[in-house]
Design a protein around this motif. Structure first.
Motif, PDB file in Angstrom:
ATOM      1  N   HIS A   1       8.117   6.253  35.753  1.00  0.00           N
ATOM      2  CA  HIS A   1       7.531   7.380  36.491  1.00  0.00           C
ATOM      3  C   HIS A   1       7.274   8.512  35.499  1.00  0.00           C
ATOM      4  O   HIS A   1       8.191   9.248  35.129  1.00  0.00           O
TER       5      HIS A   1
ATOM      6  N   HIS B   1       3.850  11.297  34.240  1.00  0.00           N
ATOM      7  CA  HIS B   1       2.472  11.729  34.497  1.00  0.00           C
ATOM      8  C   HIS B   1       1.770  12.022  33.177  1.00  0.00           C
ATOM      9  O   HIS B   1       1.645  13.166  32.754  1.00  0.00           O
TER      10      HIS B   1
ATOM     11  N   GLU C   1       2.820   8.348  44.474  1.00  0.00           N
ATOM     12  CA  GLU C   1       4.046   8.576  45.141  1.00  0.00           C
ATOM     13  C   GLU C   1       3.785   9.095  46.547  1.00  0.00           C
ATOM     14  O   GLU C   1       2.922   9.943  46.749  1.00  0.00           O
TER      15      GLU C   1
ATOM     16  N   PHE D   1      -0.265  11.957  41.673  1.00  0.00           N
ATOM     17  CA  PHE D   1       0.525  13.058  42.240  1.00  0.00           C
ATOM     18  C   PHE D   1      -0.314  14.319  42.390  1.00  0.00           C
ATOM     19  O   PHE D   1      -1.539  14.306  42.265  1.00  0.00           O
TER      20      PHE D   1
END
Ligand SMILES: [Zn+2]
Length: 282
Positions: free
Chosen positions: A7, A9, A105, A34
């Motif tokens: 996880h 970004h 997510e 996200f």
């Protein structure tokens, strides 16, 4: 130490980060769709972003020897904006793409009725597309958020073993472990979960079904905290095999359920050949 950050970004990170990650042992990442900070006002902004998560970013990661996969969803925060609701209609075509290894997510931000609807709709998409789900839990009112999250997961009919509930801490870990879902922990530089606290949780709850991530993004965060957690585990007496389970084999097993994880030719040693191809891109 080989590391799979389940996880992170990367869209918000620099090439320096990719270089440092590769040198620290990060060989593979999953980048969840996200909230980008600036509110989006149309579906087109999302599709451009999703295209980048399955196109440009894997290419960029590849320059540094890092294998990149994505999860795609309408995030909980923007689920509250009616202008973004039609994103749900474009998700099916992204959920069929090769590099997409989960729906995410998803979950709760402020636990509004709109978030309820969008969360349930996206769990249904995960079931329909036979994908795992990455579930974000709220940073405020966490215990109640996790309780409600687990109830919605059960109601959806998705198998608990196909769900990771992320951003857990000492207060929420037990309920998620007892649910049969995977346990996600985001390690932050100065708030919430730290490497030493993570080690204590691993001692108390074991290493099975545990995913450790940096959740690095555009806020204060650090993509090397997965490595720091591995080192803290070794210093506390965990074995190399324990570290490999938590930082590599667990995320491979979880996202492998998509049938789309491609880790062929991921080398044991860093191989990034510099970033000349990325210079001058503006
Ligand atoms: Zn995130």
């Amino acid at each position: 130490m080989r590391i799979f950050d389940p996880h992170i970004h990367m869209t918000s990170r620099t090439t320096d980060d990719y270089e440092r990650m590769a040198a620290a042992g990060v060989r593979a990442v999953v980048e969840p769709a996200f909230w980008l900070g600036q509110p989006r006002t149309s579906v087109g902004s999302f599709t451009d972003y999703f295209d980048s998560l399955v196109g440009w970013e894997p290419f960029r990661a590849g320059q540094f020897g890092v294998r990149h996969h994505a999860t795609i969803a309408l995030n909980p925060k923007e689920a509250n904006d009616p202008r973004c609701r039609a994103v749900l209609d474009v998700l099916p075509r992204y959920l069929e793409k090769d590099g997409v290894v989960a729906v995410g997510e998803i979950g709760y931000d402020s636990m509004t009725p709109e978030e309820d609807e969008v969360f349930a709709a996206q769990l249904a998409l995960a079931v329909e597309h036979e994908l795992p789900a990455l579930v974000h839990t709220p940073h405020r009112d966490k215990a109640r958020g996790v309780e409600r999250t687990l109830a919605v997961v059960v109601e959806s009919g998705i198998g608990a073993g196909r769900v990771v509930v992320d951003h857990l801490n000492e207060v929420t870990v037990r309920a998620v472990r007892d649910s049969g879902c995977w346990l996600g922990f985001s390690i932050y530089p100065d708030t919430k979960m730290s490497p030493p606290r993570m080690v204590e949780l691993l001692k108390a709850y074991g290493t099975e079904r545990v995913l450790v991530n940096s959740a690095a993004d555009w806020g204060r965060s650090d993509p090397l905290l997965t490595r720091a957690t591995g080192e803290a585990m070794l210093a506390a007496g965990f074995t190399d095999d324990d570290v490999d389970l938590v930082l590599w084999r667990n995320p491979v097993e979880f996202y492998g359920q998509s049938g789309r994880l491609d880790l062929s030719d991921v080398d044991a040693e860093p191989t990034f050949a510099g970033n000349s191809i990325l210079r001058g891109g503006g």
